[in-house]
Design an enzyme around this catalytic site. Sequence first.
Site, PDB file in Angstrom:
ATOM      1  N   LYS A  85      38.856 -25.392  23.212  1.00 10.90           N
ATOM      2  CA  LYS A  85      39.331 -26.676  23.753  1.00 10.90           C
ATOM      3  C   LYS A  85      38.668 -26.956  25.110  1.00 10.90           C
ATOM      4  O   LYS A  85      38.336 -28.097  25.428  1.00 10.90           O
ATOM      5  CB  LYS A  85      40.857 -26.682  23.888  1.00 10.90           C
ATOM      6  CG  LYS A  85      41.624 -26.628  22.578  1.00 10.90           C
ATOM      7  CD  LYS A  85      41.399 -27.840  21.673  1.00 10.90           C
ATOM      8  CE  LYS A  85      42.021 -29.113  22.192  1.00 10.90           C
ATOM      9  NZ  LYS A  85      41.962 -30.200  21.158  1.00 10.90           N
ATOM     10  N   TYR A  93      41.116 -20.008  21.138  1.00  6.57           N
ATOM     11  CA  TYR A  93      41.559 -21.407  21.005  1.00  6.57           C
ATOM     12  C   TYR A  93      41.338 -22.159  22.312  1.00  6.57           C
ATOM     13  O   TYR A  93      40.735 -23.240  22.347  1.00  6.57           O
ATOM     14  CB  TYR A  93      43.037 -21.457  20.608  1.00  6.57           C
ATOM     15  CG  TYR A  93      43.701 -22.810  20.825  1.00  6.57           C
ATOM     16  CD1 TYR A  93      43.332 -23.913  20.063  1.00  6.57           C
ATOM     17  CD2 TYR A  93      44.690 -22.981  21.811  1.00  6.57           C
ATOM     18  CE1 TYR A  93      43.918 -25.165  20.260  1.00  6.57           C
ATOM     19  CE2 TYR A  93      45.282 -24.217  22.012  1.00  6.57           C
ATOM     20  CZ  TYR A  93      44.900 -25.313  21.244  1.00  6.57           C
ATOM     21  OH  TYR A  93      45.480 -26.539  21.450  1.00  6.57           O
ATOM     22  N   THR A 126      44.718 -29.514  25.847  1.00  8.81           N
ATOM     23  CA  THR A 126      45.856 -28.644  26.120  1.00  8.81           C
ATOM     24  C   THR A 126      45.806 -28.098  27.552  1.00  8.81           C
ATOM     25  O   THR A 126      44.726 -28.004  28.155  1.00  8.81           O
ATOM     26  CB  THR A 126      45.841 -27.467  25.121  1.00  8.81           C
ATOM     27  OG1 THR A 126      46.727 -26.455  25.561  1.00  8.81           O
ATOM     28  CG2 THR A 126      44.456 -26.840  25.020  1.00  8.81           C
ATOM     29  N   ASP A 127      46.964 -27.684  28.058  1.00  7.96           N
ATOM     30  CA  ASP A 127      46.995 -27.026  29.373  1.00  7.96           C
ATOM     31  C   ASP A 127      46.458 -25.595  29.293  1.00  7.96           C
ATOM     32  O   ASP A 127      46.201 -24.974  30.332  1.00  7.96           O
ATOM     33  CB  ASP A 127      48.418 -27.035  29.954  1.00  7.96           C
ATOM     34  CG  ASP A 127      49.438 -26.311  29.085  1.00  7.96           C
ATOM     35  OD1 ASP A 127      49.082 -25.882  27.964  1.00  7.96           O
ATOM     36  OD2 ASP A 127      50.595 -26.174  29.523  1.00  7.96           O
ATOM     37  N   GLU A 128      46.263 -25.080  28.061  1.00  8.03           N
ATOM     38  CA  GLU A 128      45.814 -23.688  27.932  1.00  8.03           C
ATOM     39  C   GLU A 128      44.390 -23.501  28.464  1.00  8.03           C
ATOM     40  O   GLU A 128      43.976 -22.376  28.736  1.00  8.03           O
ATOM     41  CB  GLU A 128      45.922 -23.218  26.478  1.00  8.03           C
ATOM     42  CG  GLU A 128      47.350 -23.350  25.976  1.00  8.03           C
ATOM     43  CD  GLU A 128      47.635 -22.632  24.671  1.00  8.03           C
ATOM     44  OE1 GLU A 128      46.941 -21.658  24.361  1.00  8.03           O
ATOM     45  OE2 GLU A 128      48.565 -23.060  23.972  1.00  8.03           O
TER      46      GLU A 128
HETATM   47  P1  NAD Z   1      48.032 -29.446  13.981  1.00 10.29           P
HETATM   48  O1  NAD Z   1      47.402 -28.119  13.687  1.00 10.29           O
HETATM   49  O2  NAD Z   1      49.448 -29.679  13.604  1.00 10.29           O
HETATM   50  O3  NAD Z   1      47.175 -30.613  13.281  1.00 10.29           O
HETATM   51  C1  NAD Z   1      45.789 -30.634  13.281  1.00 10.29           C
HETATM   52  C2  NAD Z   1      45.341 -31.728  12.312  1.00 10.29           C
HETATM   53  O4  NAD Z   1      43.914 -31.793  12.352  1.00 10.29           O
HETATM   54  C3  NAD Z   1      45.739 -31.474  10.867  1.00 10.29           C
HETATM   55  O5  NAD Z   1      46.231 -32.653  10.276  1.00 10.29           O
HETATM   56  C4  NAD Z   1      44.443 -31.024  10.217  1.00 10.29           C
HETATM   57  O6  NAD Z   1      44.379 -31.343   8.822  1.00 10.29           O
HETATM   58  C5  NAD Z   1      43.420 -31.811  11.029  1.00 10.29           C
HETATM   59  N1  NAD Z   1      42.095 -31.182  11.021  1.00 10.29           N
HETATM   60  C6  NAD Z   1      41.802 -29.881  11.294  1.00 10.29           C
HETATM   61  N2  NAD Z   1      40.474 -29.682  11.163  1.00 10.29           N
HETATM   62  C7  NAD Z   1      39.924 -30.884  10.855  1.00 10.29           C
HETATM   63  C8  NAD Z   1      38.591 -31.337  10.619  1.00 10.29           C
HETATM   64  N3  NAD Z   1      37.544 -30.492  10.677  1.00 10.29           N
HETATM   65  N4  NAD Z   1      38.390 -32.646  10.343  1.00 10.29           N
HETATM   66  C9  NAD Z   1      39.426 -33.521  10.267  1.00 10.29           C
HETATM   67  N5  NAD Z   1      40.715 -33.143  10.462  1.00 10.29           N
HETATM   68  C10 NAD Z   1      40.956 -31.840  10.758  1.00 10.29           C
HETATM   69  O7  NAD Z   1      47.787 -29.684  15.529  1.00 10.29           O
HETATM   70  P2  NAD Z   1      48.752 -30.362  16.617  1.00 10.29           P
HETATM   71  O8  NAD Z   1      49.700 -29.344  17.111  1.00 10.29           O
HETATM   72  O9  NAD Z   1      49.245 -31.649  16.082  1.00 10.29           O
HETATM   73  O10 NAD Z   1      47.696 -30.627  17.782  1.00 10.29           O
HETATM   74  C11 NAD Z   1      46.907 -31.818  17.782  1.00 10.29           C
HETATM   75  C12 NAD Z   1      45.965 -31.797  18.969  1.00 10.29           C
HETATM   76  O11 NAD Z   1      46.713 -31.697  20.171  1.00 10.29           O
HETATM   77  C13 NAD Z   1      45.007 -30.610  18.963  1.00 10.29           C
HETATM   78  O12 NAD Z   1      43.757 -31.051  19.402  1.00 10.29           O
HETATM   79  C14 NAD Z   1      45.616 -29.626  19.948  1.00 10.29           C
HETATM   80  O13 NAD Z   1      44.629 -28.844  20.565  1.00 10.29           O
HETATM   81  C15 NAD Z   1      46.278 -30.571  20.928  1.00 10.29           C
HETATM   82  N6  NAD Z   1      47.473 -30.051  21.610  1.00 10.29           N
HETATM   83  C16 NAD Z   1      48.482 -29.474  20.914  1.00 10.29           C
HETATM   84  C17 NAD Z   1      49.612 -29.030  21.584  1.00 10.29           C
HETATM   85  C18 NAD Z   1      50.784 -28.412  20.855  1.00 10.29           C
HETATM   86  O14 NAD Z   1      51.714 -27.921  21.485  1.00 10.29           O
HETATM   87  N7  NAD Z   1      50.827 -28.444  19.529  1.00 10.29           N
HETATM   88  C19 NAD Z   1      49.699 -29.157  22.975  1.00 10.29           C
HETATM   89  C20 NAD Z   1      48.640 -29.777  23.661  1.00 10.29           C
HETATM   90  C21 NAD Z   1      47.534 -30.219  22.968  1.00 10.29           C
END
Ligand code: NAD
Length: 373
Positions: free
Chosen positions: A171, A167, A142-144
């Site tokens: 990350k 969070y 993430t950019d955070e």
């Molecule tokens: P989300 O919370 O919707 O999904 C997370 C998934 O990971 C879920 O399906 C959950 O069941 C699974 N999970 C959690 N803990 C687990 C574990 N211990 N073992 C196996 N599976 C596990 O998240 P998202 O918004 O889809 O984000 C996905 C990734 O992208 C993350 O790593 C997040 O940091 C990164 N990200 C998200 C955003 C955003 O805006 N949502 C932006 C940049 C980066």
Amino acid sequence: MPAPAPNDLDTWLITGGAGFIGSALVRMLLRAGRVRVVNVDKLTYAGNLESLPGAASHPLYAFEQVDVCDAAAVRACFARHRPAAVVHLAAESHVDRSIDAPMAFIHTNVVGTCTMLEESLRYWKEVPAGLRERFRFLHVSTDEVFGSLGPGGQFSEATPYAPNSPYAASKAASDHLVRAWHHTFGLPTLTSNCSNNYGPYQFPEKLIPLTIQNALAGRALPVYGRGENVRDWLFVDDHARALETIVRRGVPGESYAVGGASERRNIDVVRAICRTLDALHPAGRPHESLITFVADRPGHDARYAIDASKIRRELGWAPSETFDSGLVATVQWYIANQRWAERVQSGAYRGERLGLRRHVDAMSTDDISPSTT
Ligand code: NAD
């Protein structure tokens, strides 16, 4: 030329493939049919197989209900599926939850990423040379991790790390582990640092889906502080394409900043949702009357903005949705998929305010079980 038989295709192991971004990537890869997909997901509150309609019967799809912190189970997945790439998305992803109960974030995001790196390295060292050369580990971040911007400037791959929330800190720690496993052990890793995503199948606890769901139900639309915080929004399918592009064309050891060049103040995002709903769902009009300003998030970062020129220039990726077109598609999707939203919300989370650490005694900081937070 005939399509290659499925056995000739590479396998990509996607962790977190039942979550918001992971499911968009899995749906895209299955539609394209160029790789086999193994979805490795623990199915926490944020993971839902209903976000992958039709996947279970798809010949190129397999599901493994596995915790990424469980080294033996992860090792068995590698042995069974022999992937040519790992796209690591599994994480605890909600900033407010990380304020109330940070340990789950350390466990999944830091220990889980380290486990994935260790098992990837063990596997990578043993596979035949051809597969070893092709193998990639993409860490989806993430950019955070870069902290907060003032009114000017943008984050890029060269921005120093300065994470502010639990969070973001978790990350950032995992980004550093990924870098170290490349530098020290030679594992061909890549990292992407992406801005805020929005789109279909996002669990309704984050700003855009929560606002849509509350507005559809005629509930108050909470806006933190005065709604002045700025985020740089990217439509989730554009992010999924960026991830595939980075796996295929990215240079091991490099990181890529990914963003949609769509900076918006939170209040403007909420107002845009209200206007879209006024047109598509006139029943509750004017939806703006539901806006309610609430106590700000502790330590709320003021502004994020991404300079995505490296991935554009070096890998040829560009977003295809504008914020306006993506938002209309998202609002339309939630209106048409209320059953999905109701079913994913029927678990522990019921739209209550998180992230003020009110429940800190009830939600012990030693609780490292992600599924309960
Ligand atoms: P989300 O919370 O919707 O999904 C997370 C998934 O990971 C879920 O399906 C959950 O069941 C699974 N999970 C959690 N803990 C687990 C574990 N211990 N073992 C196996 N599976 C596990 O998240 P998202 O918004 O889809 O984000 C996905 C990734 O992208 C993350 O790593 C997040 O940091 C990164 N990200 C998200 C955003 C955003 O805006 N949502 C932006 C940049 C980066």
